[in-house]
Design a protein around this motif. Structure first.
Motif, short mmCIF file in Angstrom:
data_model
loop_
_atom_site.label_atom_id
_atom_site.label_comp_id
_atom_site.label_asym_id
_atom_site.label_seq_id
_atom_site.Cartn_x
_atom_site.Cartn_y
_atom_site.Cartn_z
N ALA A 143 0.83 -1.20 0.00
CA ALA A 143 0.00 0.00 0.00
C ALA A 143 0.87 1.26 0.00
CB ALA A 143 -0.94 0.00 1.21
N LEU A 144 1.95 1.25 0.76
CA LEU A 144 2.84 2.41 0.78
C LEU A 144 3.42 2.65 -0.60
CD1 LEU A 144 4.75 1.82 4.16
CD2 LEU A 144 2.82 3.37 3.73
N GLY A 145 3.77 1.56 -1.29
CA GLY A 145 4.29 1.69 -2.65
C GLY A 145 3.24 2.24 -3.60
N LEU A 146 2.00 1.83 -3.41
CA LEU A 146 0.92 2.35 -4.26
C LEU A 146 0.69 3.84 -4.02
CD1 LEU A 146 -1.68 -0.56 -3.95
CD2 LEU A 146 -0.30 0.02 -5.95
N TYR A 147 0.74 4.26 -2.74
CA TYR A 147 0.59 5.68 -2.45
C TYR A 147 1.66 6.47 -3.21
CZ TYR A 147 -1.99 4.08 1.74
OH TYR A 147 -2.87 3.48 2.61
N ALA A 148 2.91 5.99 -3.12
CA ALA A 148 4.03 6.71 -3.71
C ALA A 148 3.97 6.75 -5.23
CB ALA A 148 5.35 6.09 -3.25
N THR A 149 3.71 5.60 -5.85
CA THR A 149 3.80 5.52 -7.31
C THR A 149 2.54 6.00 -8.02
OG1 THR A 149 3.10 3.19 -7.23
CG2 THR A 149 5.47 3.65 -7.20
N ARG A 150 1.37 5.64 -7.51
CA ARG A 150 0.15 5.95 -8.25
C ARG A 150 -0.54 7.23 -7.80
NH1 ARG A 150 -2.47 -0.11 -8.73
NH2 ARG A 150 -0.58 -1.10 -9.57
N LEU A 151 -0.34 7.61 -6.55
CA LEU A 151 -0.95 8.86 -6.08
C LEU A 151 0.02 10.03 -6.15
CD1 LEU A 151 -3.01 7.66 -2.98
CD2 LEU A 151 -3.76 7.91 -5.36
N LEU A 152 1.32 9.75 -6.02
CA LEU A 152 2.31 10.83 -5.98
C LEU A 152 3.26 10.82 -7.17
CD1 LEU A 152 3.12 10.69 -2.16
CD2 LEU A 152 1.61 12.29 -3.35
N GLY A 153 3.13 9.80 -8.05
CA GLY A 153 3.93 9.78 -9.27
C GLY A 153 5.38 9.47 -9.09
N ARG A 185 -9.02 3.90 2.22
CA ARG A 185 -9.61 4.68 1.11
C ARG A 185 -8.55 5.06 0.08
NH1 ARG A 185 -12.11 10.72 2.14
NH2 ARG A 185 -11.86 11.53 0.00
N LEU A 186 -7.40 5.55 0.55
CA LEU A 186 -6.35 5.97 -0.37
C LEU A 186 -5.74 4.78 -1.11
CD1 LEU A 186 -4.62 8.71 1.79
CD2 LEU A 186 -6.08 9.04 -0.21
N ALA A 187 -5.64 3.63 -0.44
CA ALA A 187 -5.14 2.44 -1.12
C ALA A 187 -6.10 2.01 -2.22
CB ALA A 187 -4.94 1.31 -0.11
N GLU A 188 -7.40 2.09 -1.96
CA GLU A 188 -8.40 1.75 -2.98
C GLU A 188 -8.32 2.71 -4.16
OE1 GLU A 188 -11.99 1.81 -0.74
OE2 GLU A 188 -11.74 -0.24 0.03
N GLU A 189 -8.12 4.00 -3.87
CA GLU A 189 -7.99 4.98 -4.94
C GLU A 189 -6.74 4.70 -5.78
OE1 GLU A 189 -8.06 8.92 -3.38
OE2 GLU A 189 -10.09 8.75 -2.56
N ALA A 190 -5.66 4.32 -5.11
CA ALA A 190 -4.42 4.03 -5.84
C ALA A 190 -4.59 2.80 -6.72
CB ALA A 190 -3.28 3.82 -4.84
N ARG A 191 -5.23 1.76 -6.21
CA ARG A 191 -5.45 0.56 -7.02
C ARG A 191 -6.35 0.86 -8.21
NH1 ARG A 191 -5.49 -1.76 -1.66
NH2 ARG A 191 -3.61 -3.06 -1.43
N ALA A 192 -7.35 1.70 -8.00
CA ALA A 192 -8.29 2.04 -9.08
C ALA A 192 -7.59 2.80 -10.20
CB ALA A 192 -9.44 2.85 -8.53
N LYS A 193 -6.54 3.52 -9.88
CA LYS A 193 -5.84 4.29 -10.91
C LYS A 193 -5.24 3.38 -11.97
CE LYS A 193 -4.74 8.85 -9.42
NZ LYS A 193 -3.76 9.92 -9.67
N ARG A 194 -4.87 2.18 -11.59
CA ARG A 194 -4.29 1.25 -12.55
C ARG A 194 -5.34 0.78 -13.56
NH1 ARG A 194 -1.02 -4.30 -10.97
NH2 ARG A 194 -0.24 -4.75 -13.05
N LEU A 195 -6.60 0.74 -13.12
CA LEU A 195 -7.67 0.26 -13.97
C LEU A 195 -8.23 1.36 -14.87
CD1 LEU A 195 -9.58 -1.86 -11.29
CD2 LEU A 195 -7.89 -2.65 -12.97
N ALA A 196 -7.95 2.61 -14.51
CA ALA A 196 -8.52 3.73 -15.26
C ALA A 196 -7.90 3.87 -16.65
CB ALA A 196 -8.33 5.02 -14.47
#
Length: 246
Positions: free
Chosen positions: A180-190, A235-246
């Protein structure tokens, strides 16, 4: 020239306070009153005020003990011309940390600078907290202004439960939720893929670090309790995972 309408100086100042790990500390020489500047490691307290761990053998510590007035320069360390990056000059008074605060500030400092555990308890080292009186922000043409503490510090008056549970939450995330920490960094923060870990949290966000790079994950709403923090991180982890599907 006035700052542009899309510029949020409070947000930028808060981000720099949370992300900075080194800064230039200016003090006043004991005998002459001349300005003296030195490089120091910094971390942030729960409200964002800078924490220092300094030795009484150092000139800057002798200066602070004689006159606590200091300024601290923090910058983005942007590639290229450093003058093109944002920076802040914080004014305040450096106070030696008392017993009632030491455990919290020691923990937060060592989370940010793990190697300091090797000397943090040496007899000549002490933790100091800079209590800000103001801040000067330079963030480019038309983006230069002064801020008062209420504009760049985080209100923690209603967050005692969160702060008490902070280290447990940090340890839990680092032990069980590195994905989840990796998802926050890569998908939410680029950011790039790396072994991201959490170093702290507060009502307004989460601090992440990997390979010497520090990121700030802002929460969309304040959290003030462990339960609210848990819901926000899910919530933020779910948002980060959803970004991959968008």
């Amino acid at each position: 020239m006035q700052p542009t309408s899309d510029f949020n100086p409070s947000h930028l100042a808060k981000s720099l306070l949370r992300r900075s790990r080194q800064g230039a500390l200016a003090t006043l020489m004991v005998d002459s009153g001349d300005p003296y500047c030195s490089l120091v490691n910094v971390a942030s307290s729960p409200d964002g005020s800078p924490i220092l761990l300094i030795s009484r053998l150092a000139v800057h510590t002798k200066n602070v003990l004689a006159d606590p007035r200091v300024s601290l320069m923090l910058d983005e360390r942007a590639p290229g011309d450093p003058l093109e990056g944002a920076r802040i000059m914080l004014l305040g008074r450096a106070e030696q940390v008392g017993a009632e605060q030491r455990d919290t500030l020691r923990r937060r400092y060592l989370n940010a600078h793990p190697s300091a555990e090797n000397y943090a308890d040496f007899a000549d080292f002490s933790f100091f907290l800079i209590r800000p009186s103001g801040l000067h922000l330079v963030a480019g043409f038309g983006r230069i202004l002064d801020l008062k503490p209420a504009q760049f510090l985080t209100d923690t008056s209603d967050a005692a439960g969160l702060l008490e549970a902070e280290q447990g939450a940090v340890d839990h995330m680092n032990a069980d939720h590195r994905e989840a920490l990796g998802l926050y960094a890569t998908r939410l923060l680029g950011a790039e893929q790396a072994d991201w870990r959490c170093t702290g949290c507060d009502p307004e966000g989460l601090d992440l670090v990997a390979d010497g790079k520090v990121l700030r994950l802002d929460f969309p709403e304040r959290v003030t309790s462990p339960g609210e923090l848990r819901k926000m991180l899910v919530r933020l982890a779910e948002e980060a995972r959803a970004k991959r599907l968008a």
